[in-house]
Design a protein around this motif. Structure first.
Motif, PDB file in Angstrom:
ATOM      1  N   LEU A 185      56.082  55.367  21.050  1.00 21.29           N
ATOM      2  CA  LEU A 185      56.733  54.070  20.913  1.00 21.29           C
ATOM      3  C   LEU A 185      56.663  53.292  22.218  1.00 21.29           C
ATOM      4  N   ALA A 186      56.796  53.992  23.349  1.00 25.20           N
ATOM      5  CA  ALA A 186      56.738  53.306  24.639  1.00 25.20           C
ATOM      6  C   ALA A 186      55.389  52.643  24.843  1.00 25.20           C
ATOM      7  N   LEU A 187      54.298  53.336  24.498  1.00 25.95           N
ATOM      8  CA  LEU A 187      52.962  52.751  24.646  1.00 25.95           C
ATOM      9  C   LEU A 187      52.805  51.557  23.720  1.00 25.95           C
ATOM     10  N   LEU A 188      53.274  51.683  22.491  1.00 25.61           N
ATOM     11  CA  LEU A 188      53.182  50.584  21.541  1.00 25.61           C
ATOM     12  C   LEU A 188      53.939  49.361  22.032  1.00 25.61           C
ATOM     13  N   SER A 189      55.069  49.566  22.679  1.00 21.22           N
ATOM     14  CA  SER A 189      55.866  48.441  23.153  1.00 21.22           C
ATOM     15  C   SER A 189      55.246  47.759  24.367  1.00 21.22           C
ATOM     16  N   ARG A 190      54.380  48.479  25.099  1.00 18.43           N
ATOM     17  CA  ARG A 190      53.785  47.913  26.306  1.00 18.43           C
ATOM     18  C   ARG A 190      52.408  47.304  26.075  1.00 18.43           C
ATOM     19  N   MET A 191      51.764  47.637  24.954  1.00 17.93           N
ATOM     20  CA  MET A 191      50.385  47.217  24.731  1.00 17.93           C
ATOM     21  C   MET A 191      50.281  46.369  23.467  1.00 17.93           C
ATOM     22  N   PRO A 192      49.356  45.398  23.455  1.00 23.91           N
ATOM     23  CA  PRO A 192      49.207  44.501  22.297  1.00 23.91           C
ATOM     24  C   PRO A 192      48.224  45.044  21.265  1.00 23.91           C
ATOM     25  N   PHE A 193      48.690  45.855  20.312  1.00 20.57           N
ATOM     26  CA  PHE A 193      47.825  46.389  19.264  1.00 20.57           C
ATOM     27  C   PHE A 193      47.914  45.536  18.000  1.00 20.57           C
ATOM     28  N   ASP A 194      46.822  45.554  17.221  1.00 22.60           N
ATOM     29  CA  ASP A 194      46.804  44.885  15.921  1.00 22.60           C
ATOM     30  C   ASP A 194      47.192  45.836  14.803  1.00 22.60           C
ATOM     31  N   GLU A 195      47.063  47.130  15.053  1.00 21.36           N
ATOM     32  CA  GLU A 195      47.278  48.118  13.995  1.00 21.36           C
ATOM     33  C   GLU A 195      47.707  49.441  14.608  1.00 21.36           C
ATOM     34  N   MET A 196      48.437  50.232  13.846  1.00 22.72           N
ATOM     35  CA  MET A 196      48.694  51.608  14.253  1.00 22.72           C
ATOM     36  C   MET A 196      48.474  52.516  13.058  1.00 22.72           C
ATOM     37  N   LYS A 197      48.032  53.752  13.351  1.00 19.90           N
ATOM     38  CA  LYS A 197      47.742  54.723  12.313  1.00 19.90           C
ATOM     39  C   LYS A 197      48.701  55.903  12.467  1.00 19.90           C
ATOM     40  N   ILE A 198      49.394  56.241  11.374  1.00 20.91           N
ATOM     41  CA  ILE A 198      50.343  57.352  11.418  1.00 20.91           C
ATOM     42  C   ILE A 198      49.577  58.661  11.555  1.00 20.91           C
ATOM     43  N   ASP A 199      49.997  59.489  12.485  1.00 15.69           N
ATOM     44  CA  ASP A 199      49.341  60.766  12.722  1.00 15.69           C
ATOM     45  C   ASP A 199      49.351  61.638  11.469  1.00 15.69           C
ATOM     46  N   GLY A 200      48.211  62.313  11.219  1.00 13.36           N
ATOM     47  CA  GLY A 200      48.080  63.127  10.022  1.00 13.36           C
ATOM     48  C   GLY A 200      49.115  64.225   9.906  1.00 13.36           C
ATOM     49  N   ALA A 201      49.571  64.783  11.032  1.00 14.58           N
ATOM     50  CA  ALA A 201      50.574  65.844  10.992  1.00 14.58           C
ATOM     51  C   ALA A 201      51.884  65.333  10.395  1.00 14.58           C
ATOM     52  N   LEU A 202      52.253  64.090  10.728  1.00 10.70           N
ATOM     53  CA  LEU A 202      53.462  63.509  10.151  1.00 10.70           C
ATOM     54  C   LEU A 202      53.289  63.265   8.657  1.00 10.70           C
ATOM     55  N   VAL A 203      52.087  62.824   8.285  1.00 12.67           N
ATOM     56  CA  VAL A 203      51.822  62.538   6.877  1.00 12.67           C
ATOM     57  C   VAL A 203      51.851  63.817   6.048  1.00 12.67           C
ATOM     58  N   ARG A 204      51.269  64.881   6.564  1.00 14.81           N
ATOM     59  CA  ARG A 204      51.237  66.140   5.822  1.00 14.81           C
ATOM     60  C   ARG A 204      52.632  66.737   5.636  1.00 14.81           C
ATOM     61  N   ALA A 205      53.558  66.358   6.501  1.00 11.92           N
ATOM     62  CA  ALA A 205      54.926  66.876   6.395  1.00 11.92           C
ATOM     63  C   ALA A 205      55.793  66.062   5.445  1.00 11.92           C
ATOM     64  N   VAL A 206      55.286  64.898   4.988  1.00 10.99           N
ATOM     65  CA  VAL A 206      56.106  64.030   4.150  1.00 10.99           C
ATOM     66  C   VAL A 206      56.457  64.756   2.852  1.00 10.99           C
ATOM     67  N   GLY A 207      57.686  64.638   2.398  1.00  8.98           N
ATOM     68  CA  GLY A 207      58.129  65.278   1.171  1.00  8.98           C
ATOM     69  C   GLY A 207      58.663  66.674   1.380  1.00  8.98           C
ATOM     70  N   GLN A 208      58.395  67.263   2.552  1.00  5.23           N
ATOM     71  CA  GLN A 208      58.871  68.621   2.803  1.00  5.23           C
ATOM     72  C   GLN A 208      60.349  68.649   3.173  1.00  5.23           C
ATOM     73  N   SER A 209      60.858  67.520   3.650  1.00  6.23           N
ATOM     74  CA  SER A 209      62.272  67.424   4.000  1.00  6.23           C
ATOM     75  C   SER A 209      62.666  65.960   3.984  1.00  6.23           C
ATOM     76  N   PRO A 210      63.958  65.664   3.812  1.00  2.03           N
ATOM     77  CA  PRO A 210      64.395  64.262   3.851  1.00  2.03           C
ATOM     78  C   PRO A 210      64.052  63.598   5.179  1.00  2.03           C
ATOM     79  N   GLN A 211      64.097  64.382   6.282  1.00  6.16           N
ATOM     80  CA  GLN A 211      63.826  63.799   7.588  1.00  6.16           C
ATOM     81  C   GLN A 211      62.395  63.280   7.697  1.00  6.16           C
ATOM     82  N   SER A 212      61.432  64.028   7.123  1.00  4.72           N
ATOM     83  CA  SER A 212      60.042  63.605   7.232  1.00  4.72           C
ATOM     84  C   SER A 212      59.812  62.279   6.522  1.00  4.72           C
ATOM     85  N   SER A 213      60.436  62.104   5.358  1.00  4.67           N
ATOM     86  CA  SER A 213      60.302  60.835   4.638  1.00  4.67           C
ATOM     87  C   SER A 213      60.981  59.703   5.402  1.00  4.67           C
ATOM     88  N   GLU A 214      62.117  60.000   6.011  1.00  3.90           N
ATOM     89  CA  GLU A 214      62.828  58.974   6.789  1.00  3.90           C
ATOM     90  C   GLU A 214      62.025  58.546   8.013  1.00  3.90           C
TER      91      GLU A 214
END
Length: 432
Positions: free
Chosen positions: A345-374
């Motif tokens: 988040l710190a890098l994103l706040s300091r640099m002007p990006f047009d897009e960001m891509k969610i890391d695959g590890a976070l995506v693969r964890a989605v649905g495994q717990s309420p926290q991952s979806s949140e």
């Protein structure tokens, strides 16, 4: 060779260099300072002559113009930091960037404020990106001020204030060494010849309509003895050997050819190329890429650049300049692997990006717990807050795809949608 323009016969208090190949700009700056007894002025017409000059002489202030066609000013803090780190700098000069605008915006408010947004420009360069880059330079120990030529009193006040300011040298960090994972001779050989290398493309889809809206270019290496070499082994070795720009050039050539083929078919989708921080900071990269796209008759917006490499803090200054230069030329810049490594988040706040891509590890964890979806839902909200595109990568099953769509993810890629495809297979998919 330096061309001196002496504007006062009295002993000077500060040595000031005007960096520009534009004679009209030099004349304007000389006229502005004519009769001012604070400065001895020299004119240098190129970055190379400036760097040579800085290694031999003490310079207090460098003043140069900023616009979308002149990127030397953006790179100037990076070059100064590198000279200082190598012990070749006589004195760390202050920098003054000038812009031609009728705006009454003050220098301090420009550097401190965020209210103008990344899309507001000064001479074709994002004003907030410019201010962010100036703050990064300050964090590296290099004082940067932004002034408008239309306010001569302000320019003089800033120059006179800087003439009396001293500051410490930039911090020096040692880069981490990457372990040798492959035979150096094999990697050098394949980068020199291209034999066994190829580019595959992984389609990116609109998750609602399942329409292809883009693609990511990936490199593959078929080793003559060991077969397919995983990119996780090849890329770190390429970076360690300093061959990253050579690999980037190979991929870029292929991608531009594919984009040209799609253009002739009337298909307008972007293709992304991965690049390390070191690759992005190569001198003249934005200009060279823009020239190649224009020569191919293609808009620069169709070639997307993805930042992938973890980076040390002392590289942020050069990276900020490079990203700003690429965006000024019209290239979209994406922050890959958000949530992993340097993609914070710190890098994103300091640099002007047009897009960001969610890391695959976070995506693969989605649905495994309420926290991952949140977490995913929070990233979706964050993308909206920063007003940038969001791509979800690493989608491996239909259940995750449907859940991600409900959480607000609109664009994605992964095995559940399509594996990376050979060039002809990808073209056939798009045309069908």
């Amino acid at each position: 060779m330096a061309k001196s323009v002496i504007v006062t016969a009295r002993p000077c208090r500060a040595r000031l260099v005007v960096l520009s190949s534009d004679d009209h700009y030099v004349q304007r700056m000389s006229a502005l300072l004519n009769g001012n007894n604070h400065f001895h002025i020299e004119h240098l017409g190129s970055s190379n002559s400036l760097l040579t000059h800085l290694s031999k002489h003490s310079v207090d202030i460098i003043i140069t113009q900023i616009n979308a066609e002149l990127m030397d000013g953006l790179m100037l803090p990076c070059w100064i930091a590198e000279l200082n780190t190598s012990g070749r700098l006589q004195r760390v000069p202050h920098i003054v960037w000038t812009v031609q605008t009728n705006s009454t915006l003050g220098t301090s408010s420009l550097i401190a404020g965020n209210e103008h947004g990344w899309r507001t420009t000064l001479n074709g360069v994002s004003s907030t990106a410019l201010a962010s880059h100036a703050r990064l330079a300050g964090a590296a120990g290099i004082q940067v001020e932004i002034v408008t030529e239309g306010q001569p009193d302000q320019v003089l006040q800033v120059l006179e204030r800087l003439a009396s300011i001293e500051h410490p040298l930039p911090h020096r960090d040692q880069p981490e060494r990457v372990e040798q994972l492959l035979s150096e001779d094999d990697v050098v050989s394949v980068m020199a010849t291209g034999e066994g290398l190829r580019v595959v493309l992984q389609p990116q889809y609109d998750l609602a309509s399942r329409r292809v809206v883009g693609a990511e270019a990936l490199v593959r290496w078929q080793h003559p003895r060991h077969g397919d070499v995983p990119p996780s082994l090849l890329i770190p070795m390429v970076n360690r050997l300093g061959l990253d720009l050579l690999l980037f050039s190979y991929i870029e050539k292929t991608v531009i050819e594919i984009l040209g083929h799609l253009d002739r078919l009337g298909i307008d989708i972007p293709i992304a190329i991965n690049a390390s921080a070191h690759t992005l900071c190569a001198s003249g990269l934005a200009t060279r890429l823009a020239h190649k796209m224009h020569r191919a008759g293609l808009p620069t917006g169709r070639l997307k650049i993805e930042l992938t490499e973890e980076m040390a803090a002392d590289n942020e200054l050069a990276l900020s300049a490079s990203i700003t230069a690429l965006r000024a030329k019209g290239f979209p810049v994406s922050l890959d692997d958000f949530g992993a490594g340097a993609a914070t988040l710190a890098l994103l706040s300091r640099m002007p990006f047009d897009e960001m891509k969610i890391d695959g590890a976070l995506v693969r964890a989605v649905g495994q717990s309420p926290q991952s979806s949140e977490i995913i839902a929070g990233i979706v909200s964050l993308a909206r807050l920063f007003n940038i595109n969001l791509v979800t990568e690493g989608i491996e099953d239909i259940a995750s795809l449907e859940l991600l769509s409900r959480l607000g993810c609109k664009t994605g890629q992964g095995f559940a949608l399509s594996r990376p495809m050979e060039r002809n297979d990808f073209l056939n998919l798009i045309t069908q």
